[in-house]
Scaffold this motif. Structure first.
Motif, PDB file in Angstrom:
ATOM      1  N   ILE A   1       4.705  15.619 -21.130  1.00  0.00           N
ATOM      2  CA  ILE A   1       3.580  15.861 -22.064  1.00  0.00           C
ATOM      3  C   ILE A   1       2.370  15.064 -21.579  1.00  0.00           C
ATOM      4  O   ILE A   1       1.282  15.586 -21.454  1.00  0.00           O
ATOM      5  CB  ILE A   1       3.934  15.397 -23.484  1.00  0.00           C
ATOM      6  CG1 ILE A   1       5.334  15.806 -23.849  1.00  0.00           C
ATOM      7  CG2 ILE A   1       2.865  15.860 -24.465  1.00  0.00           C
ATOM      8  CD1 ILE A   1       5.513  17.059 -24.586  1.00  0.00           C
ATOM      9  N   ASN A   2       2.560  13.769 -21.311  1.00  0.00           N
ATOM     10  CA  ASN A   2       1.476  12.941 -20.763  1.00  0.00           C
ATOM     11  C   ASN A   2       1.400  13.201 -19.254  1.00  0.00           C
ATOM     12  O   ASN A   2       2.197  13.973 -18.708  1.00  0.00           O
ATOM     13  CB  ASN A   2       1.737  11.454 -21.046  1.00  0.00           C
ATOM     14  CG  ASN A   2       1.635  11.113 -22.534  1.00  0.00           C
ATOM     15  OD1 ASN A   2       2.294  10.216 -23.019  1.00  0.00           O
ATOM     16  ND2 ASN A   2       0.820  11.853 -23.265  1.00  0.00           N
ATOM     17  N   ASP A   3       0.435  12.544 -18.604  1.00  0.00           N
ATOM     18  CA  ASP A   3       0.240  12.725 -17.167  1.00  0.00           C
ATOM     19  C   ASP A   3       1.548  12.444 -16.402  1.00  0.00           C
ATOM     20  O   ASP A   3       2.147  11.377 -16.561  1.00  0.00           O
ATOM     21  CB  ASP A   3      -0.858  11.753 -16.710  1.00  0.00           C
ATOM     22  CG  ASP A   3      -1.093  11.828 -15.217  1.00  0.00           C
ATOM     23  OD1 ASP A   3      -1.400  12.918 -14.732  1.00  0.00           O
ATOM     24  OD2 ASP A   3      -0.955  10.794 -14.538  1.00  0.00           O
TER      25      ASP A   3
ATOM     26  N   ARG B   1       1.648  27.222 -22.769  1.00  0.00           N
ATOM     27  CA  ARG B   1       1.325  26.505 -24.017  1.00  0.00           C
ATOM     28  C   ARG B   1       2.582  26.455 -24.863  1.00  0.00           C
ATOM     29  O   ARG B   1       2.743  27.185 -25.829  1.00  0.00           O
ATOM     30  CB  ARG B   1       0.186  27.212 -24.745  1.00  0.00           C
ATOM     31  CG  ARG B   1      -1.125  27.162 -24.014  1.00  0.00           C
ATOM     32  CD  ARG B   1      -1.696  25.774 -23.856  1.00  0.00           C
ATOM     33  NE  ARG B   1      -2.147  25.181 -25.111  1.00  0.00           N
ATOM     34  CZ  ARG B   1      -2.741  23.991 -25.179  1.00  0.00           C
ATOM     35  NH1 ARG B   1      -2.949  23.289 -24.088  1.00  0.00           N
ATOM     36  NH2 ARG B   1      -3.122  23.509 -26.331  1.00  0.00           N
TER      37      ARG B   1
ATOM     38  N   ASN C   1       3.568  24.413 -26.953  1.00  0.00           N
ATOM     39  CA  ASN C   1       3.483  23.897 -28.318  1.00  0.00           C
ATOM     40  C   ASN C   1       3.454  25.006 -29.365  1.00  0.00           C
ATOM     41  O   ASN C   1       3.480  24.737 -30.544  1.00  0.00           O
ATOM     42  CB  ASN C   1       2.303  22.939 -28.466  1.00  0.00           C
ATOM     43  CG  ASN C   1       1.053  23.507 -27.858  1.00  0.00           C
ATOM     44  OD1 ASN C   1       0.931  24.725 -27.734  1.00  0.00           O
ATOM     45  ND2 ASN C   1       0.130  22.654 -27.485  1.00  0.00           N
TER      46      ASN C   1
ATOM     47  N   PHE D   1       7.474  16.304  -9.065  1.00  0.00           N
ATOM     48  CA  PHE D   1       6.413  16.447 -10.060  1.00  0.00           C
ATOM     49  C   PHE D   1       6.043  17.923 -10.147  1.00  0.00           C
ATOM     50  O   PHE D   1       5.972  18.609  -9.128  1.00  0.00           O
ATOM     51  CB  PHE D   1       5.190  15.634  -9.648  1.00  0.00           C
ATOM     52  CG  PHE D   1       5.457  14.166  -9.593  1.00  0.00           C
ATOM     53  CD1 PHE D   1       5.529  13.417 -10.750  1.00  0.00           C
ATOM     54  CD2 PHE D   1       5.656  13.528  -8.376  1.00  0.00           C
ATOM     55  CE1 PHE D   1       5.786  12.055 -10.702  1.00  0.00           C
ATOM     56  CE2 PHE D   1       5.906  12.168  -8.320  1.00  0.00           C
ATOM     57  CZ  PHE D   1       5.973  11.439  -9.482  1.00  0.00           C
ATOM     58  N   THR D   2       5.803  18.378 -11.346  1.00  0.00           N
ATOM     59  CA  THR D   2       5.502  19.796 -11.513  1.00  0.00           C
ATOM     60  C   THR D   2       3.984  19.968 -11.627  1.00  0.00           C
ATOM     61  O   THR D   2       3.357  19.362 -12.478  1.00  0.00           O
ATOM     62  CB  THR D   2       6.168  20.329 -12.794  1.00  0.00           C
ATOM     63  OG1 THR D   2       7.259  19.490 -13.117  1.00  0.00           O
ATOM     64  CG2 THR D   2       6.640  21.727 -12.621  1.00  0.00           C
ATOM     65  N   THR D   3       3.402  20.772 -10.735  1.00  0.00           N
ATOM     66  CA  THR D   3       1.977  21.065 -10.846  1.00  0.00           C
ATOM     67  C   THR D   3       1.810  22.466 -11.423  1.00  0.00           C
ATOM     68  O   THR D   3       2.781  23.187 -11.620  1.00  0.00           O
ATOM     69  CB  THR D   3       1.289  20.986  -9.473  1.00  0.00           C
ATOM     70  OG1 THR D   3       1.779  22.064  -8.682  1.00  0.00           O
ATOM     71  CG2 THR D   3       1.584  19.690  -8.766  1.00  0.00           C
ATOM     72  N   GLU D   4       0.569  22.838 -11.655  1.00  0.00           N
ATOM     73  CA  GLU D   4       0.314  24.135 -12.287  1.00  0.00           C
ATOM     74  C   GLU D   4       0.893  25.290 -11.476  1.00  0.00           C
ATOM     75  O   GLU D   4       1.252  26.320 -12.016  1.00  0.00           O
ATOM     76  CB  GLU D   4      -1.191  24.345 -12.462  1.00  0.00           C
ATOM     77  CG  GLU D   4      -1.771  23.526 -13.591  1.00  0.00           C
ATOM     78  CD  GLU D   4      -3.183  23.051 -13.292  1.00  0.00           C
ATOM     79  OE1 GLU D   4      -4.062  23.907 -13.098  1.00  0.00           O
ATOM     80  OE2 GLU D   4      -3.412  21.827 -13.259  1.00  0.00           O
TER      81      GLU D   4
ATOM     82  N   TRP E   1       6.902  11.005 -21.781  1.00  0.00           N
ATOM     83  CA  TRP E   1       5.822  10.163 -22.312  1.00  0.00           C
ATOM     84  C   TRP E   1       5.528   8.977 -21.417  1.00  0.00           C
ATOM     85  O   TRP E   1       6.413   8.424 -20.779  1.00  0.00           O
ATOM     86  CB  TRP E   1       6.201   9.668 -23.721  1.00  0.00           C
ATOM     87  CG  TRP E   1       6.600  10.800 -24.617  1.00  0.00           C
ATOM     88  CD1 TRP E   1       7.862  11.243 -24.854  1.00  0.00           C
ATOM     89  CD2 TRP E   1       5.731  11.663 -25.354  1.00  0.00           C
ATOM     90  NE1 TRP E   1       7.832  12.318 -25.694  1.00  0.00           N
ATOM     91  CE2 TRP E   1       6.540  12.598 -26.028  1.00  0.00           C
ATOM     92  CE3 TRP E   1       4.341  11.720 -25.526  1.00  0.00           C
ATOM     93  CZ2 TRP E   1       6.009  13.587 -26.845  1.00  0.00           C
ATOM     94  CZ3 TRP E   1       3.825  12.709 -26.353  1.00  0.00           C
ATOM     95  CH2 TRP E   1       4.646  13.632 -27.003  1.00  0.00           C
ATOM     96  N   ASP E   2       4.285   8.581 -21.432  1.00  0.00           N
ATOM     97  CA  ASP E   2       3.808   7.411 -20.687  1.00  0.00           C
ATOM     98  C   ASP E   2       4.193   6.159 -21.487  1.00  0.00           C
ATOM     99  O   ASP E   2       3.362   5.545 -22.138  1.00  0.00           O
ATOM    100  CB  ASP E   2       2.284   7.554 -20.542  1.00  0.00           C
ATOM    101  CG  ASP E   2       1.634   6.342 -19.888  1.00  0.00           C
ATOM    102  OD1 ASP E   2       2.342   5.548 -19.266  1.00  0.00           O
ATOM    103  OD2 ASP E   2       0.410   6.198 -20.027  1.00  0.00           O
TER     104      ASP E   2
ATOM    105  N   TYR F   1       2.469  11.626 -13.320  1.00  0.00           N
ATOM    106  CA  TYR F   1       2.571  10.410 -12.508  1.00  0.00           C
ATOM    107  C   TYR F   1       2.798   9.193 -13.392  1.00  0.00           C
ATOM    108  O   TYR F   1       3.603   8.321 -13.103  1.00  0.00           O
ATOM    109  CB  TYR F   1       1.288  10.204 -11.700  1.00  0.00           C
ATOM    110  CG  TYR F   1       1.158  11.084 -10.474  1.00  0.00           C
ATOM    111  CD1 TYR F   1       2.273  11.502  -9.772  1.00  0.00           C
ATOM    112  CD2 TYR F   1      -0.095  11.462 -10.018  1.00  0.00           C
ATOM    113  CE1 TYR F   1       2.145  12.291  -8.649  1.00  0.00           C
ATOM    114  CE2 TYR F   1      -0.237  12.251  -8.886  1.00  0.00           C
ATOM    115  CZ  TYR F   1       0.889  12.666  -8.195  1.00  0.00           C
ATOM    116  OH  TYR F   1       0.750  13.437  -7.088  1.00  0.00           O
ATOM    117  N   ARG F   2       2.035   9.129 -14.478  1.00  0.00           N
ATOM    118  CA  ARG F   2       2.152   7.978 -15.375  1.00  0.00           C
ATOM    119  C   ARG F   2       3.508   7.962 -16.057  1.00  0.00           C
ATOM    120  O   ARG F   2       4.123   6.913 -16.209  1.00  0.00           O
ATOM    121  CB  ARG F   2       1.048   8.001 -16.424  1.00  0.00           C
ATOM    122  CG  ARG F   2      -0.338   7.834 -15.865  1.00  0.00           C
ATOM    123  CD  ARG F   2      -1.349   7.688 -16.982  1.00  0.00           C
ATOM    124  NE  ARG F   2      -1.186   6.431 -17.669  1.00  0.00           N
ATOM    125  CZ  ARG F   2      -1.869   5.334 -17.377  1.00  0.00           C
ATOM    126  NH1 ARG F   2      -2.759   5.348 -16.425  1.00  0.00           N
ATOM    127  NH2 ARG F   2      -1.677   4.230 -18.048  1.00  0.00           N
TER     128      ARG F   2
END
Lengths: 330, 500
Positions: free
Chosen positions: A145-147, A229, A231, A170-173, A108-109, A149-150
């Protein structure tokens, strides 16, 4: 004067005829061959994607060391060192030259004081310990869950890791690999590729309230390896958590209960949701660690079905008193 | 170093600066740099937004530098600073397959170049009446929007790795096609956009009318070879009576004159006369009247301004819709900086006037709770800069900024419609206490058994409309919880609760 429209085709000689004929036949044969070779009843060509499985990151169990170490104190670095020392020292878990991945909860940010993420000081201490043990590289990653980097910036984890000499991944797609979790409800899921590129995995979760699973501690922290997904997992949350805990067996788990998010989890957002407990709990048995840490949220084992589910699968013992345990204050 | 070389250095510098500023407009690299610098230097943005609101907002004061500079020196902006002008020049050069003899024909002044003055007139009249449509034609807004919404996502797709997530934009290809069409037009006429259409160029042309320092041709030395015409940027007839309002001060004519008959500075004995701005007064009045007639017709349409629209969720800090349309120049800065890609260019959601203005599409992203970047980069104050405390309502602020309200679609919600456990919306809800709360009901299943199940409810008074619930809802295509604009802080009329 001859016009440019008057240019004539030269009369074909034998050699020219043969070359022409051969070329034309080769082209025609090529077209036929292409049709023959690429004929398919499938509308799209499917390439079977490689499916990975998790390594076992554990070290051999040793009766000489306690199974559960509880450390109280204010200096997180000292607490982490004391905990790992009691468990046999970091060299028991990390050998020189190994690549170590540390999995905090950094979803979380949120600022560190809001206790939605693992205490950056603890992550920093663990990175330092691994590097002292001679680890070649120490990676810190989470599927946030949030961005991303943030999350890593705001949680203070990015700067803490950098200071200690580790690397934030950092994990990208594109960073997910299909992995067979072999679970009851979780079978093949996209998993952050970093887990398949390391030798050791250290779980550094934080104790938080969660309205559906009641708590998120060590085993629930493995949600953060999944892409896709994820969730949808909440529909069978207890089985999912047990599936994940069975699929990923970390080398070491250090639970952060320095600040505990008592309610409004897992996001928090208000300092009034947080209580200072100044404790960390370390061990190898995630089930025991989870059940011990329930005390911070005033929960009992009976209220948290995933602990029982994990115990029934033989992932650990929920009655942590049965383990050789140590409680110290530094 | 000649004046032409200096001009070349400037144009390369400013073009690279433009790229750098677009590049660093994100959470990690922004660090308080003036990323909207080019938009703030833009006199057309400053003048038209002044006309719509009678204020010169913050950084737009920088445009005065360009205005003063143009009054003194002429229309230097177009070939020295403007990134679109520089790009058009390069593309024109690249596309040039003409024989040298034809360059003279192409670069001579044509009466169709008046068109830009009429476009400017229409924009100024509309602005004066209260509608800001500058963003559609302003070159800086246009190139910013094009780079942010089409070039940057394309570069990232090809492996630029500019941000973690591939940016996607609603209708981005339309913006890309407009941009490519503008560049392609240079194939037929050098600097097609700059000479024919650019309203900023027209404004600067008008401002340059009294400039003292100019390009002058010495009629005594001139042999009428017309070599000055061959590389002329503006199409301003340096070989004859110079049309100074069209002159970009590219300085090429000076370098190409074999007789050294052309100089920049004060007129000398023997300098040729100049021709004033070439516009027909009749056409000008016609355009102004057309703008004035268009305005009430445009304003009497049903749009988000007159009839609130559920999809028009503006970024946090946005001023009320009426004012928003008076300030927004559709530059795309907010869309560039948004870390979750939630801010998207509207097509017709907000009405024709609101084309390419920012709206949030929560299925693509959501408004990050602790993020206030969009207001920080907005050059015109359509989105006001907020502090995080102001946005989330932390002390000393009493209430958070609300951009909309979430509603459950119980026919699609897993617990409500299918008795399947799911609390994802509650889990991700960022407020404390959470706006989404759960209540356990005993439900009777089809097989006659009963079981307890948690059902989500929404506390409207706590919801800020951030849309993370909608974004993370497992019912992906049409989420079971959706945010609409009702209850937004900025509007006094788009409200439903009496005690808000």
């Amino acid at each position: 004067m001859p016009s440019r429209h008057d240019r004539r085709e030269p009369v074909m000689d034998r050699r020219g005829f043969l070359i022409r004929t051969a070329t034309t036949c080769a082209l025609a044969a090529g077209a036929g061959l292409w049709g023959f070779l690429s004929y398919s009843r499938e509308p799209l060509r499917r390439r079977a994607e490689r499916v990975f499985t998790f390594k076992d990151y554990r070290v051999a169990d040793a009766a000489a060391y306690p199974g559960l170490v509880v450390v109280h104190g204010r200096d997180v670095e000292k607490m982490a060192r004391a905990a790992v020392e009691r468990l046999g020292g970091i060299s028991r878990f990390v050998s020189p030259g190994e690549r170590v991945l540390i999995k905090p909860n950094a979803g979380w940010d949120r600022q560190p004081e809001l206790a939605a993420n693992t205490n950056p000081a603890l992550v920093q201490a663990v990175v330092r310990l691994c590097l002292e043990a001679g680890a070649a590289e120490v990676w810190v990653t989470d599927v946030t869950i949030n961005d991303p980097y943030r999350c890593f910036a705001r949680s203070g984890i990015e700067s803490a890791v950098r200071k200690a000499g580790g690397e934030v991944k950092f994990t990208t797609e594109g960073d997910f690999l299909l992995t067979d979790l072999g679970g009851e409800v979780l079978r093949v899921w996209p998993v952050s590729r970093f887990y398949h590129e390391v030798d050791r995995v250290i779980n550094v979760p934080v104790v938080k309230h969660h309205s559906l699973s009641r708590c998120t501690i060590a085993m629930k922290n493995w949600y953060g390896v999944l892409g896709g997904r994820r969730n949808r997992l909440h529909q069978e949350i207890d089985v999912s958590i047990a599936d994940l805990a069975a699929a990923i067996r970390p080398t070491l788990t250090i639970v952060d209960a320095t600040r505990v998010l008592k309610r409004n989890g897992p996001t928090g957002g208000s300092p009034s949701d947080v209580s200072r407990e100044d404790t960390i709990v370390a061990g190898l048995d995630e089930v025991a660690l989870d059940s011990y840490s329930l005390r911070f949220l005033e929960l009992k084992v009976e209220e948290v079905p995933f602990i029982r589910a994990a115990e029934e699968r033989g992932l650990g013992v929920s009655d942590w008193r049965r383990l050789n345990h140590v409680e110290i204050t530094v | 170093m000649t004046l032409r070389d200096i001009r070349r250095v400037y144009s390369v510098f400013f073009f690279v600066l433009f790229l750098v500023l677009v590049g660093i407009t994100d959470f990690r690299n922004i660090k308080g740099y003036e990323v909207a610098l080019f938009l703030e230097l833009d006199p057309l943005v400053a003048v038209t937004s002044f006309l719509t609101s009678w204020t010169l907002y913050k950084g737009l004061i920088l445009a005065v530098l360009i205005i003063v500079g143009t009054i003194l020196l002429g229309r230097f902006f177009c070939s020295w600073i403007c990134p679109l002008g520089t790009l058009n020049q390069w593309v024109s050069h690249l596309f040039n397959r003409r024989r040298p003899a034809d360059d003279y024909r192409v670069n001579a002044y044509r009466s169709v170049y008046r068109l830009k003055y009429y476009i400017l007139t229409a924009l100024l009249v509309l602005a004066l009446l209260g509608s800001l449509q500058t963003g559609l034609f302003d070159p800086i807004a246009l190139i910013s929007r094009s780079f942010v919404l089409s070039v940057y996502p394309a570069v990232n797709l090809l492996g630029g790795g500019l941000y973690l997530r591939q940016p996607l934009f609603h209708g981005g290809v339309l913006i890309a096609l407009v941009f490519l069409a503008i560049l392609f037009a240079n194939r037929f006429l050098t600097r097609f956009w700059c000479r024919l259409l650019c309203p900023l160029g027209a404004l600067l042309g008008l401002l340059s009318g009294r400039a003292v320092l100019r390009i002058w041709r010495d009629v005594e030395k001139c042999t009428d070879c017309q070599k000055c015409l061959r590389y002329c940027h503006g199409g301003c007839d340096p070989h004859a009576a110079l049309r100074f309002s069209e002159c970009h001060l590219c300085m090429n004519c000076i370098e190409h004159c074999p007789e050294e008959a052309i100089h920049y500075g004060l007129p000398r004995a023997g300098s040729s006369v100049h021709v004033p701005v070439d516009v027909s007064r009749r056409r000008l009045i016609e355009t102004a009247v057309a703008g004035a007639v268009l305005f009430p017709m445009m304003r009497s349409a049903a749009a988000a301004r007159t009839v609130p629209r559920d999809q028009v969720i503006r970024p946090p800090g946005s001023i009320p819709e009426e004012g928003f349309l008076r300030r927004c120049i559709k530059c795309g800065e907010c869309m560039r900086v948004c870390p979750t890609n939630a801010i998207q260019p509207a097509l017709l959601e907000a009405g024709f006037e609101g084309l390419w203005t920012p709206i949030l599409i929560n299925r693509i992203g959501y408004c990050e709770y602790n993020c206030v970047l969009c207001g920080q980069v907005c050059p015109t104050g359509a989105i006001l800069p907020l502090s995080v405390e102001e946005k989330i309502g932390a002390p000393p602020f009493e209430k958070p900024v609300k951009i909309g309200t979430a509603f459950y679609d119980r026919g699609r919600c897993l617990p409500w419609a299918m008795n399947i456990e799911c609390i994802v919306c509650e889990e991700v809800c960022p407020t404390s206490p959470k706006a989404i709360w759960l209540r356990t009901h005993q439900v009777r299943l089809r097989n006659g058994r009963t079981r307890p199940l948690r059902f989500p409810y929404l506390d409207t008074s706590l919801c800020i409309g951030c849309g993370i619930c909608e974004n993370k809802c497992p019912v992906r295509d049409r989420p079971a919880i959706r945010v609409t604009s009702i209850g937004e802080t900025r509007s006094s009329t788009n409200q439903m609760i009496l005690k808000a």
